[in-house]
Write a protein that holds these residues in place. Structure first.
Motif, mmCIF file in Angstrom:
data_model
loop_
_atom_site.group_PDB
_atom_site.id
_atom_site.type_symbol
_atom_site.label_atom_id
_atom_site.label_comp_id
_atom_site.label_asym_id
_atom_site.label_seq_id
_atom_site.Cartn_x
_atom_site.Cartn_y
_atom_site.Cartn_z
ATOM 1 N N THR A 80 69.253 -26.263 -16.566
ATOM 2 C CA THR A 80 68.422 -25.273 -15.885
ATOM 3 C C THR A 80 69.241 -24.421 -14.929
ATOM 4 O O THR A 80 69.045 -23.204 -14.827
ATOM 5 C CB THR A 80 67.290 -25.971 -15.106
ATOM 6 O OG1 THR A 80 66.527 -26.775 -16.004
ATOM 7 C CG2 THR A 80 66.366 -24.952 -14.456
ATOM 8 N N ILE B 152 70.760 -13.842 -25.457
ATOM 9 C CA ILE B 152 70.571 -15.169 -24.856
ATOM 10 C C ILE B 152 71.919 -15.862 -24.682
ATOM 11 O O ILE B 152 72.184 -16.478 -23.646
ATOM 12 C CB ILE B 152 69.623 -16.009 -25.721
ATOM 13 C CG1 ILE B 152 68.208 -15.409 -25.700
ATOM 14 C CG2 ILE B 152 69.583 -17.454 -25.226
ATOM 15 C CD1 ILE B 152 67.247 -16.083 -26.640
ATOM 16 N N TYR C 238 69.203 -32.190 -17.821
ATOM 17 C CA TYR C 238 68.383 -30.984 -17.985
ATOM 18 C C TYR C 238 68.295 -30.169 -16.694
ATOM 19 O O TYR C 238 68.063 -28.956 -16.750
ATOM 20 C CB TYR C 238 67.002 -31.357 -18.522
ATOM 21 C CG TYR C 238 67.045 -31.638 -20.005
ATOM 22 C CD1 TYR C 238 67.099 -30.607 -20.925
ATOM 23 C CD2 TYR C 238 67.089 -32.946 -20.480
ATOM 24 C CE1 TYR C 238 67.170 -30.855 -22.283
ATOM 25 C CE2 TYR C 238 67.160 -33.217 -21.842
ATOM 26 C CZ TYR C 238 67.207 -32.158 -22.738
ATOM 27 O OH TYR C 238 67.297 -32.415 -24.088
ATOM 28 N N GLU D 238 73.600 -17.136 -21.166
ATOM 29 C CA GLU D 238 74.042 -18.496 -20.898
ATOM 30 C C GLU D 238 75.478 -18.520 -20.408
ATOM 31 O O GLU D 238 75.839 -19.262 -19.472
ATOM 32 C CB GLU D 238 73.907 -19.359 -22.164
ATOM 33 C CG GLU D 238 72.461 -19.695 -22.526
ATOM 34 C CD GLU D 238 72.388 -20.603 -23.740
ATOM 35 O OE1 GLU D 238 73.403 -20.684 -24.476
ATOM 36 O OE2 GLU D 238 71.327 -21.211 -23.947
ATOM 37 N N THR E 16 61.479 -24.563 -18.801
ATOM 38 C CA THR E 16 61.781 -23.826 -17.566
ATOM 39 C C THR E 16 62.141 -24.733 -16.407
ATOM 40 O O THR E 16 62.589 -24.253 -15.369
ATOM 41 C CB THR E 16 60.575 -22.965 -17.160
ATOM 42 O OG1 THR E 16 59.422 -23.802 -17.003
ATOM 43 C CG2 THR E 16 60.283 -21.908 -18.218
ATOM 44 N N ASP F 158 69.560 -31.343 -26.329
ATOM 45 C CA ASP F 158 68.740 -30.141 -26.468
ATOM 46 C C ASP F 158 67.413 -30.406 -27.153
ATOM 47 O O ASP F 158 66.775 -29.478 -27.662
ATOM 48 C CB ASP F 158 69.498 -29.052 -27.244
ATOM 49 C CG ASP F 158 69.943 -29.539 -28.618
ATOM 50 O OD1 ASP F 158 69.555 -30.652 -29.020
ATOM 51 O OD2 ASP F 158 70.683 -28.818 -29.286
ATOM 52 N N TRP G 33 73.057 -20.450 -30.669
ATOM 53 C CA TRP G 33 72.745 -19.026 -30.745
ATOM 54 C C TRP G 33 73.762 -18.269 -31.584
ATOM 55 O O TRP G 33 73.427 -17.250 -32.195
ATOM 56 C CB TRP G 33 72.634 -18.439 -29.339
ATOM 57 C CG TRP G 33 71.498 -19.040 -28.581
ATOM 58 C CD1 TRP G 33 71.549 -19.837 -27.482
ATOM 59 C CD2 TRP G 33 70.095 -18.912 -28.898
ATOM 60 N NE1 TRP G 33 70.291 -20.230 -27.089
ATOM 61 C CE2 TRP G 33 69.384 -19.678 -27.937
ATOM 62 C CE3 TRP G 33 69.392 -18.247 -29.896
ATOM 63 C CZ2 TRP G 33 68.000 -19.773 -27.960
ATOM 64 C CZ3 TRP G 33 68.009 -18.348 -29.916
ATOM 65 C CH2 TRP G 33 67.333 -19.098 -28.960
ATOM 66 N N ARG H 14 60.958 -22.261 -24.922
ATOM 67 C CA ARG H 14 62.000 -22.780 -24.035
ATOM 68 C C ARG H 14 61.386 -23.666 -22.962
ATOM 69 O O ARG H 14 60.176 -23.674 -22.760
ATOM 70 C CB ARG H 14 62.746 -21.620 -23.367
ATOM 71 C CG ARG H 14 61.803 -20.699 -22.593
ATOM 72 C CD ARG H 14 62.399 -19.327 -22.370
ATOM 73 N NE ARG H 14 61.501 -18.454 -21.615
ATOM 74 C CZ ARG H 14 60.517 -17.755 -22.168
ATOM 75 N NH1 ARG H 14 60.301 -17.814 -23.459
ATOM 76 N NH2 ARG H 14 59.750 -16.975 -21.420
ATOM 77 N N ALA I 120 65.355 -25.935 -25.384
ATOM 78 C CA ALA I 120 66.349 -24.902 -25.143
ATOM 79 C C ALA I 120 66.033 -24.187 -23.838
ATOM 80 O O ALA I 120 64.870 -24.055 -23.448
ATOM 81 C CB ALA I 120 66.357 -23.891 -26.289
ATOM 82 N N LYS I 121 67.071 -23.708 -23.178
ATOM 83 C CA LYS I 121 66.856 -22.984 -21.925
ATOM 84 C C LYS I 121 66.373 -21.564 -22.189
ATOM 85 O O LYS I 121 65.596 -21.002 -21.407
ATOM 86 C CB LYS I 121 68.144 -22.955 -21.111
ATOM 87 C CG LYS I 121 68.003 -22.210 -19.788
ATOM 88 C CD LYS I 121 69.346 -22.036 -19.107
ATOM 89 C CE LYS I 121 69.207 -21.185 -17.848
ATOM 90 N NZ LYS I 121 70.520 -20.912 -17.218
ATOM 91 N N GLY I 122 66.848 -20.960 -23.278
ATOM 92 C CA GLY I 122 66.478 -19.588 -23.594
ATOM 93 C C GLY I 122 65.825 -19.492 -24.955
ATOM 94 O O GLY I 122 65.832 -20.431 -25.745
ATOM 95 N N GLY I 123 65.244 -18.353 -25.244
ATOM 96 C CA GLY I 123 64.591 -18.142 -26.525
ATOM 97 C C GLY I 123 63.098 -17.916 -26.357
ATOM 98 O O GLY I 123 62.570 -17.918 -25.240
#
Length: 288
Positions: free
Chosen positions: A209, A279, A205, A283, A148, A128, A220, A146, A140-143
């Motif tokens: 995604t 978030i 990654y 996920e 994309t 991460d 989280w 992040r 991170a994927k979210g937040g």
């Protein structure tokens, strides 16, 4: 644009100093130590500033402590999925390419250091995050901050590119707030002969995604707990301030500051917990 985090230990030291300063102002203000006869005014200002510093900076401190813990673990090899060292000559070639890309309007969140390390540039990927030399980037994927997407840049030398997004708030001319998302790119040079390592990074990654894997399942959840703790501390501060006001305790504006600051921190904590919860739910929904 995400500039990353360099030297998180230094940031920890700054936060600790700020908390100590805030505590000192708070105690000085409560004691009313002013020889110029302006006790009530300066005392209230010291209490207000000190209280806000003691409430706000611990949140930053927790974030930087997390970064220190993660970067030290990565240096030890814990949770590392790929690593390589970019030789000085390859890094100079990458610098030349980056200058051309910059002229074409394609900036890079990571800047090539002015002084090329004689031993080369170490690149370390975890599930991460990535460390490029001494600069740390969370992936991170979210937040609010992040990544994309991820792809290989077919150039010489090769590079791995992450599409990055950062959402911030902005006040409009009408006095209302709105969220704005800034998009950028993080390009990381690849050492020649490290194609197998790069494939591991791309595979991991890409899976993140697509929602096929969660890089940090407890991240989280921890933010939810921090937000709830912040909300609780804010509620205590607000309740204490309101109680002092009701009892008409002579502390200048300190009770009012405690009440207002507590409400703000409490709402901020609830907002953090709510965002983290959404978030995390997203996920988990991606994986189902």
């Amino acid at each position: 644009m995400n500039a990353g985090l360099s030297h998180p230990r230094r940031s920890v030291a700054i936060c600790v100093a700020a908390i100590a300063l805030g505590a000192g102002l708070l105690l000085w203000g409560i004691a009313g130590l002013d020889a110029d006869g302006n006790g009530p005014v300066l005392r209230s200002a010291a209490v207000a500033i000190g209280l806000l510093m003691c409430i706000v900076f611990p949140f930053f401190l927790l974030n930087f402590l997390w970064a220190v813990r993660l970067t030290e673990a990565m240096k030890r090899g814990e949770g590392v999925i790929a690593r390589w060292t970019v030789p000085p000559q390859t890094l100079e070639e990458f610098r030349t390419l980056e200058a051309e890309r910059k002229k074409a309007g394609k900036g890079n969140d990571w800047k090539v250091p002015r002084r090329i390390p004689p031993a080369g540039l170490k690149v370390i990927f975890s599930k991460d995050a990535v460390m490029i030399g001494e600069t740390f980037f969370g992936l991170a994927k979210g937040g609010l901050a992040r990544f994309t997407g991820v792809a290989m840049v077919p150039d010489n030398p090769l590079a791995i590119a992450f599409g990055m997004a950062m959402t911030t708030g902005r006040m409009t001319s009408s006095g209302t707030g709105r969220l704005i998302t800034h998009h950028s790119e993080l390009r990381i040079p690849l050492a020649r002969g490290a194609s197998a390592e790069a494939s591991k990074v791309l595979a991991h990654y890409t899976a993140v995604t697509r929602g096929e894997t969660i890089a940090r399942p407890g991240f989280w959840t921890l933010r939810i707990r921090i937000g709830l703790w912040g909300a609780g501390l804010g509620a205590v501060s607000a309740a204490l301030g309101l109680a002092l006001i009701a009892l008409k305790v002579e502390l200048g504006d300190a009770p009012l500051v405690m009440a207002v600051a507590g409400m703000m921190v409490g709402l901020g904590g609830l907002l953090l917990a709510g965002i983290a919860w959404m978030i995390r739910r997203g996920e988990r929904a991606d994986r189902s």
